[in-house]
Design a protein around this motif. Structure first.
Motif, PDB file in Angstrom:
ATOM      1  N   VAL A   1       0.857  -1.086  -0.206  1.00  0.00           N
ATOM      2  CA  VAL A   1      -0.095  -0.041  -0.169  1.00  0.00           C
ATOM      3  C   VAL A   1       0.890   1.349  -0.183  1.00  0.00           C
ATOM      4  O   VAL A   1       0.499   2.175  -0.622  1.00  0.00           O
ATOM      5  CB  VAL A   1      -0.977  -0.094   1.171  1.00  0.00           C
ATOM      6  CG1 VAL A   1      -1.461   1.317   1.429  1.00  0.00           C
ATOM      7  CG2 VAL A   1      -1.984  -1.027   1.161  1.00  0.00           C
ATOM      8  N   THR A   2       1.969   1.253   0.705  1.00  0.00           N
ATOM      9  CA  THR A   2       2.837   2.088   0.938  1.00  0.00           C
ATOM     10  C   THR A   2       3.583   2.774  -0.548  1.00  0.00           C
ATOM     11  O   THR A   2       3.303   3.738  -0.946  1.00  0.00           O
ATOM     12  CB  THR A   2       3.904   1.952   1.809  1.00  0.00           C
ATOM     13  OG1 THR A   2       3.115   2.148   3.317  1.00  0.00           O
ATOM     14  CG2 THR A   2       5.070   3.597   1.771  1.00  0.00           C
ATOM     15  N   ASN A   3       3.837   1.647  -1.187  1.00  0.00           N
ATOM     16  CA  ASN A   3       4.450   1.743  -2.656  1.00  0.00           C
ATOM     17  C   ASN A   3       3.144   2.403  -3.541  1.00  0.00           C
ATOM     18  O   ASN A   3       3.787   3.019  -4.355  1.00  0.00           O
ATOM     19  CB  ASN A   3       4.955   0.319  -3.082  1.00  0.00           C
ATOM     20  CG  ASN A   3       6.152  -0.070  -2.328  1.00  0.00           C
ATOM     21  OD1 ASN A   3       6.759   0.885  -1.783  1.00  0.00           O
ATOM     22  ND2 ASN A   3       6.610  -1.316  -2.306  1.00  0.00           N
ATOM     23  N   GLU A   4       2.053   1.866  -3.412  1.00  0.00           N
ATOM     24  CA  GLU A   4       1.188   2.708  -4.377  1.00  0.00           C
ATOM     25  C   GLU A   4       0.751   3.728  -3.955  1.00  0.00           C
ATOM     26  O   GLU A   4       0.502   4.599  -5.036  1.00  0.00           O
ATOM     27  CB  GLU A   4      -0.261   1.535  -4.229  1.00  0.00           C
ATOM     28  CG  GLU A   4      -0.096   0.258  -4.728  1.00  0.00           C
ATOM     29  CD  GLU A   4      -0.052   0.438  -6.242  1.00  0.00           C
ATOM     30  OE1 GLU A   4      -0.620   0.980  -6.894  1.00  0.00           O
ATOM     31  OE2 GLU A   4       0.645  -0.613  -6.792  1.00  0.00           O
ATOM     32  N   ILE A   5       0.908   4.274  -2.825  1.00  0.00           N
ATOM     33  CA  ILE A   5       0.507   5.594  -2.296  1.00  0.00           C
ATOM     34  C   ILE A   5       1.705   6.436  -2.784  1.00  0.00           C
ATOM     35  O   ILE A   5       1.334   7.735  -3.525  1.00  0.00           O
ATOM     36  CB  ILE A   5       0.332   5.801  -0.748  1.00  0.00           C
ATOM     37  CG1 ILE A   5      -0.812   5.041  -0.112  1.00  0.00           C
ATOM     38  CG2 ILE A   5       0.447   7.331  -0.358  1.00  0.00           C
ATOM     39  CD1 ILE A   5      -1.037   5.066   1.197  1.00  0.00           C
ATOM     40  N   ARG A   6       2.922   6.158  -2.828  1.00  0.00           N
ATOM     41  CA  ARG A   6       3.968   7.238  -3.336  1.00  0.00           C
ATOM     42  C   ARG A   6       3.897   7.438  -4.678  1.00  0.00           C
ATOM     43  O   ARG A   6       4.278   8.387  -5.008  1.00  0.00           O
ATOM     44  CB  ARG A   6       5.143   6.906  -2.782  1.00  0.00           C
ATOM     45  CG  ARG A   6       5.616   5.473  -3.091  1.00  0.00           C
ATOM     46  CD  ARG A   6       7.210   5.338  -2.256  1.00  0.00           C
ATOM     47  NE  ARG A   6       7.736   3.920  -2.346  1.00  0.00           N
ATOM     48  CZ  ARG A   6       8.937   3.683  -1.959  1.00  0.00           C
ATOM     49  NH1 ARG A   6       9.771   4.715  -1.430  1.00  0.00           N
ATOM     50  NH2 ARG A   6       9.471   2.594  -1.903  1.00  0.00           N
ATOM     51  N   LYS A   7       3.393   6.404  -5.501  1.00  0.00           N
ATOM     52  CA  LYS A   7       3.185   6.361  -6.906  1.00  0.00           C
ATOM     53  C   LYS A   7       2.086   7.495  -7.145  1.00  0.00           C
ATOM     54  O   LYS A   7       2.409   8.412  -8.015  1.00  0.00           O
ATOM     55  CB  LYS A   7       3.017   5.082  -7.613  1.00  0.00           C
ATOM     56  CG  LYS A   7       3.838   4.196  -7.688  1.00  0.00           C
ATOM     57  CD  LYS A   7       3.648   2.888  -8.173  1.00  0.00           C
ATOM     58  CE  LYS A   7       4.418   1.913  -8.179  1.00  0.00           C
ATOM     59  NZ  LYS A   7       3.755   0.437  -8.837  1.00  0.00           N
ATOM     60  N   ILE A   8       1.201   7.455  -6.504  1.00  0.00           N
ATOM     61  CA  ILE A   8      -0.058   8.466  -6.823  1.00  0.00           C
ATOM     62  C   ILE A   8       0.538   9.759  -6.007  1.00  0.00           C
ATOM     63  O   ILE A   8       0.245  10.815  -6.986  1.00  0.00           O
ATOM     64  CB  ILE A   8      -1.399   8.078  -5.624  1.00  0.00           C
ATOM     65  CG1 ILE A   8      -1.835   6.847  -6.321  1.00  0.00           C
ATOM     66  CG2 ILE A   8      -2.130   8.808  -5.696  1.00  0.00           C
ATOM     67  CD1 ILE A   8      -2.771   5.841  -5.410  1.00  0.00           C
ATOM     68  N   LEU A   9       1.152  10.029  -5.130  1.00  0.00           N
ATOM     69  CA  LEU A   9       1.477  11.205  -4.601  1.00  0.00           C
ATOM     70  C   LEU A   9       2.587  11.767  -5.590  1.00  0.00           C
ATOM     71  O   LEU A   9       2.456  12.942  -5.584  1.00  0.00           O
ATOM     72  CB  LEU A   9       2.335  11.206  -3.268  1.00  0.00           C
ATOM     73  CG  LEU A   9       1.501  10.640  -1.946  1.00  0.00           C
ATOM     74  CD1 LEU A   9       2.364  10.138  -0.799  1.00  0.00           C
ATOM     75  CD2 LEU A   9       0.446  11.801  -1.560  1.00  0.00           C
ATOM     76  N   GLN A  10       3.409  11.035  -6.210  1.00  0.00           N
ATOM     77  CA  GLN A  10       4.396  11.516  -7.178  1.00  0.00           C
ATOM     78  C   GLN A  10       3.626  11.954  -8.462  1.00  0.00           C
ATOM     79  O   GLN A  10       3.965  13.105  -9.056  1.00  0.00           O
ATOM     80  CB  GLN A  10       5.406  10.450  -7.435  1.00  0.00           C
ATOM     81  CG  GLN A  10       6.459  11.041  -8.405  1.00  0.00           C
ATOM     82  CD  GLN A  10       7.525  10.374  -8.235  1.00  0.00           C
ATOM     83  OE1 GLN A  10       7.911   9.726  -7.332  1.00  0.00           O
ATOM     84  NE2 GLN A  10       8.646  10.412  -9.436  1.00  0.00           N
ATOM     85  N   ASN A  11       2.739  11.369  -8.841  1.00  0.00           N
ATOM     86  CA  ASN A  11       1.765  11.533 -10.130  1.00  0.00           C
ATOM     87  C   ASN A  11       0.931  13.057  -9.832  1.00  0.00           C
ATOM     88  O   ASN A  11       0.777  13.386 -10.607  1.00  0.00           O
ATOM     89  CB  ASN A  11       0.922  10.422 -10.325  1.00  0.00           C
ATOM     90  CG  ASN A  11       1.750   9.238 -11.057  1.00  0.00           C
ATOM     91  OD1 ASN A  11       2.831   9.454 -11.562  1.00  0.00           O
ATOM     92  ND2 ASN A  11       1.228   8.027 -10.979  1.00  0.00           N
TER      93      ASN A  11
END
Length: 455
Positions: free
Chosen positions: A173-183
């Motif tokens: 979940v953390t890995n998915e969130i940081r992709k979203i935050l960066q996008n």
């Protein structure tokens, strides 16, 4: 003896034992020398990194003779992360080491208590993937958002995308969130005293329900208005709860005092044994639920309840121990100065339909005095204090009330032993059980049963 040792000097060293932080300990010309990453019995060439008047700190240059207990760590950043200290050690040897930590602390601070009373450490069948929560600081490294842990004794953030001691869902979940935050180009806070933006990603999984709770720690509440970001995070598999926590302070404390729920459920539900617990983002809960079940079972066994006893869960937090003991007690009372914890304790007691449990906000000493004046005297008292231990004020209170059974759960063998040295004025130590709540680390929990010497 004043030994002339210089930084950069190299010499061979034989490791005799491990220190409380899992570091190897040897002696160079009778001067104690600490070296991380070495095991008892190993011989290594080491290099001095700090030379003090009473000790030497060194690093490994080359291991010449390896211990049979040495294994290859699972984690690729184990040697720089600092989150774990014992991944290079077999699990059986870790358990032996943790029992020895307890014995050494007793010998140092409470030598009148025989160390052979310490039982073998209670371990896990699978000592990996047990942590149900991570709290990763975030940072921009060039155009890339990274999240992880700081390298030991530094401010350099290590980007962590895999962690063998962390539950896989929290990492995923953390890995998915940081992709979203960066996008979404979410602003990252560099300095909370000057800037605003995101500081931490906190994820927690309820092992039983598999629900994941996400908390974004920010300097302000701006992200709650970012509807697209909120929806994307809630669309991640297993994410059931999303909140923002406000923390503007430049301290090591992760969560601030204000939490704003912005999507999904306000709480997720975890199970320990037969009991259910609703977890808010800022609620304390054991990081290793599977082993917490074993620990609470041990506390129950040490308490020896028959159904007729009155129990006090002092400094009770969210009430997990008292609720666990309540089916076999006549009455359970708990107190804590943290009102949010008591609110959660009351909710948890209600959730589990425990009508014989009562909680109050307040200083343990004041509340206990009030209860005694009202004619209530506990048969059993249980405590699980922070690493600083009980302290003399609480020890004096326990000695004065002198229940027939006192169960002391500790996460620090040194402060536990210091407290036991004074508690044994009124109690006899019956049982000492180390429990491995945090495999691969040097930490150990201990459950101690004491019985009144006035019975």
């Amino acid at each position: 003896m004043n030994i002339n040792v210089k930084v950069g000097q190299q010499f061979p060293l034989t490791i005799k034992r491990l220190g409380i932080n899992g570091e190897g300990i040897g002696y160079f010309k009778k001067k104690i020398t600490f070296v991380e990453g070495l095991l008892p019995g190993e011989v290594a060439l080491v290099e001095v990194v700090a030379a003090k008047s009473n000790f030497i700190q060194a690093k490994v240059v080359r291991i010449r003779e390896q211990s049979e207990n040495r294994i290859k760590p699972k984690c690729k950043v184990y040697d720089i992360c600092g989150g774990c200290q014992l991944q290079h050690m077999t699990y059986d040897a870790q358990l032996d080491f943790k029992a020895q930590i307890v014995k050494d602390a007793l010998n140092k601070y409470a030598a009148h208590i025989p160390s052979d009373i310490v039982k073998p450490t209670l371990g896990m069948d699978n000592p990996w993937g047990y942590r149900n929560k991570n709290q990763f600081p975030v940072q921009m490294k060039g155009n890339k958002l990274i999240a992880g842990l700081y390298e030991k004794d530094s401010h350099r953030l290590i980007d962590i995308k895999k962690c063998p001691v962390q539950d896989k869902k929290t990492i995923q979940v953390t890995n998915e969130i940081r992709k979203i935050l960066q996008n979404e180009q979410v602003e990252i806070c560099k300095n909370p005293n000057k800037d605003h933006g995101l500081r931490y990603i906190v994820t927690r999984v309820a092992k039983h329900s598999q629900e994941v709770q996400v908390t974004l720690v920010c300097t302000d509440d701006r992200l709650k208005h970012h509807a697209q970001l909120v929806q994307q995070i809630l669309n991640i598999s297993f994410v059931e709860s999303l909140s923002i926590n406000i923390n503007k302070e430049k301290t090591s404390r992760v969560l601030g005092d204000k939490t704003i729920h912005i999507g999904g459920k306000k709480q997720i539900t975890e199970t320990l044994g037969e009991f259910y617990y609703d977890l808010s983002p800022d609620s304390f809960f054991q990081l290793n639920p599977d082993q917490a079940t074993a620990m609470y079972g041990e506390i129950e066994a040490q308490a020896g309840l028959s159904g007729d006893e009155t129990v006090v869960d002092a400094f009770c937090g969210t009430g997990t121990i008292g609720i666990w003991l309540s089916p076999k007690a006549k009455e359970v009372r708990g107190m804590d100065i943290i009102k949010e914890g008591i609110a959660d304790a009351k909710k948890n007691a209600q959730l589990n339909e425990r009508e014989n449990v009562h909680y109050e906000v307040g200083d343990a000493y004041v509340i206990m005095e009030k209860w005694i004046e009202e004619g209530f005297k506990p048969d059993v008292i249980t405590v699980d204090p922070p690493r600083t231990g009980l302290g003399m004020k609480a020890v004096d209170l326990i000695n004065r009330v002198q229940p027939h059974t006192f169960v002391y759960t500790s996460c620090n063998p040194s402060t536990l032993s210091k407290d036991l040295a004074h508690l044994t004025k009124k109690f006899n130590v019956v049982n000492i059980q180390p429990i491995d709540m945090f495999p691969q680390t040097a930490q150990v929990e201990v459950v101690v049963k004491l019985s009144s010497n006035n019975v």
